[in-house]
Design a protein around this motif. Structure first.
Motif, PDB file in Angstrom:
ATOM      1  N   THR A 159      -8.444   1.679  -5.417  1.00  0.00           N
ATOM      2  CA  THR A 159      -8.850   2.191  -4.105  1.00  0.00           C
ATOM      3  C   THR A 159      -8.182   3.531  -3.828  1.00  0.00           C
ATOM      4  O   THR A 159      -8.816   4.474  -3.338  1.00  0.00           O
ATOM      5  CB  THR A 159      -8.478   1.189  -3.000  1.00  0.00           C
ATOM      6  N   MET A 189      -5.522  -2.125  -5.200  1.00  0.00           N
ATOM      7  CA  MET A 189      -5.043  -1.037  -4.350  1.00  0.00           C
ATOM      8  C   MET A 189      -4.994   0.279  -5.113  1.00  0.00           C
ATOM      9  O   MET A 189      -5.336   1.348  -4.576  1.00  0.00           O
ATOM     10  CB  MET A 189      -3.659  -1.378  -3.790  1.00  0.00           C
ATOM     11  N   ASP A 208     -12.946   2.876   1.992  1.00  0.00           N
ATOM     12  CA  ASP A 208     -13.416   2.885   0.604  1.00  0.00           C
ATOM     13  C   ASP A 208     -14.745   2.157   0.459  1.00  0.00           C
ATOM     14  O   ASP A 208     -15.590   2.540  -0.352  1.00  0.00           O
ATOM     15  CB  ASP A 208     -12.356   2.235  -0.291  1.00  0.00           C
ATOM     16  N   LYS A 209     -14.952   1.128   1.258  1.00  0.00           N
ATOM     17  CA  LYS A 209     -16.200   0.364   1.191  1.00  0.00           C
ATOM     18  C   LYS A 209     -17.355   1.082   1.889  1.00  0.00           C
ATOM     19  O   LYS A 209     -18.514   0.745   1.662  1.00  0.00           O
ATOM     20  CB  LYS A 209     -16.018  -1.007   1.847  1.00  0.00           C
ATOM     21  N   TRP A 236       0.821  -1.207   0.000  1.00  0.00           N
ATOM     22  CA  TRP A 236       0.000   0.000   0.000  1.00  0.00           C
ATOM     23  C   TRP A 236       0.858   1.262   0.000  1.00  0.00           C
ATOM     24  O   TRP A 236       0.544   2.242  -0.678  1.00  0.00           O
ATOM     25  CB  TRP A 236      -0.931  -0.032   1.214  1.00  0.00           C
ATOM     26  N   TRP A 246      -3.422  -0.210   4.925  1.00  0.00           N
ATOM     27  CA  TRP A 246      -4.284  -0.748   3.878  1.00  0.00           C
ATOM     28  C   TRP A 246      -5.645  -1.178   4.401  1.00  0.00           C
ATOM     29  O   TRP A 246      -6.676  -0.882   3.785  1.00  0.00           O
ATOM     30  CB  TRP A 246      -3.580  -1.910   3.187  1.00  0.00           C
ATOM     31  N   ASP A 247      -5.707  -1.855   5.521  1.00  0.00           N
ATOM     32  CA  ASP A 247      -6.985  -2.346   6.019  1.00  0.00           C
ATOM     33  C   ASP A 247      -7.956  -1.198   6.292  1.00  0.00           C
ATOM     34  O   ASP A 247      -9.136  -1.260   5.947  1.00  0.00           O
ATOM     35  CB  ASP A 247      -6.786  -3.182   7.288  1.00  0.00           C
ATOM     36  N   ARG A 261      -9.067   0.346   2.945  1.00  0.00           N
ATOM     37  CA  ARG A 261      -9.994  -0.535   2.232  1.00  0.00           C
ATOM     38  C   ARG A 261     -11.389  -0.445   2.835  1.00  0.00           C
ATOM     39  O   ARG A 261     -12.387  -0.355   2.105  1.00  0.00           O
ATOM     40  CB  ARG A 261      -9.482  -1.977   2.301  1.00  0.00           C
TER      41      ARG A 261
END
Length: 254
Positions: free
Chosen positions: A132, A129, A158-159, A102, A151-152, A155
């Motif tokens: 995102t 990635m 983003d969701k 990331w 990253w987690d 992510r």
């Protein structure tokens, strides 16, 4: 930036390595990279710290085996650090590997294939990635924040609710919340013991002190004296590097 494992430096491991030096040098090299301003350790942080500890405790001058990589780009240097660490016995977790990839995506250095090779994740994962990253940029989430959160978090963000913008107002509200938490935890100690606070931040992340200096808020908070000190520090580092280069050229026959 070049410490793939989230735990950072292990003091017990440093002391163990330092105790085993016996005035000599380890066979394994410390890998360094030229950033354009100074040499930076990209692999061998524990060995480097062990040599430093040995010098401080014994007063000995040690010759350290070093392999320099001045030709690397930032992404290549990060990739080299990840590859070297992957050969060690201590396992790099899924989260750590994802955060390494990331960071490369956020920095934008290298192609999809190169970022996959440097980080050890698949090209498909790098593509995910990148998409995102593009969406989060459109939501005005800055790159340094994405790297710090990992990253987690990015992510999941983003969701989440795509209408929720990471606006300056939202960032200010978060900063106010963190200030209250830090104030409750440290009270006046934060201002009374700045050296200890700086060291604590370094323990959390080796890159954090430098990232703070680069931030807009920190820059705005600096008064004239602080800016002058930073300029003098940078000039001293440049002069030291130039002096070191001259000494290397004079002794290159050896």
């Amino acid at each position: 930036m070049f410490q793939p494992r989230e735990i950072g430096l292990d003091q017990e491991r440093i002391e163990e390595i330092s105790a085993g030096l016996n005035g000599g040098a380890l066979d394994e090299r410390v890998h360094v990279w030229w950033s354009g301003v100074r040499w930076i350790v990209i692999d061998g942080h524990h060995r480097h710290a062990a040599y430093t500890l040995r010098r401080e405790t014994s007063g000995e001058t040690l010759k350290v085996p070093v392999e320099a990589h001045p030709q690397f780009s930032l992404g290549e240097a990060m990739g080299a650090a990840a590859k070297i660490n992957s050969r060690e016995r201590v396992t790099i977790t899924r989260e750590e590997k994802g955060n390494n990839a990331w960071r490369l995506v956020c920095l934008g250095d290298g192609s999809i294939a190169q970022q996959a090779e440097w980080s050890g994740v698949s090209k498909a994962q790098i593509s995910i990635m990148r998409k995102t990253h593009e969406r989060l940029l459109k939501r005005r989430i800055k790159g340094p924040i994405m790297i710090d959160r990992g990253w987690d978090w990015c992510r999941e963000t983003d969701k989440g609710d795509t209408q929720r913008e990471f606006t300056p107002e939202a960032q200010e509200a978060m900063a106010q919340e963190w200030a209250v938490k830090i104030g409750k935890a440290l009270g006046g100690k934060a201002t009374e013991c700045p050296d200890i606070l700086a060291r604590a931040l370094e323990i959390i992340s080796l890159a954090l002190p430098a990232r703070l200096i680069e931030s807009d808020a920190f820059s705005d908070a600096l008064d004239g004296t602080g800016r002058k000190l930073l300029a003098e520090f940078d000039q001293c580092r440049i002069e030291e590097n130039e002096k070191g280069s001259i000494e290397v050229e004079e002794n290159e026959d050896f």
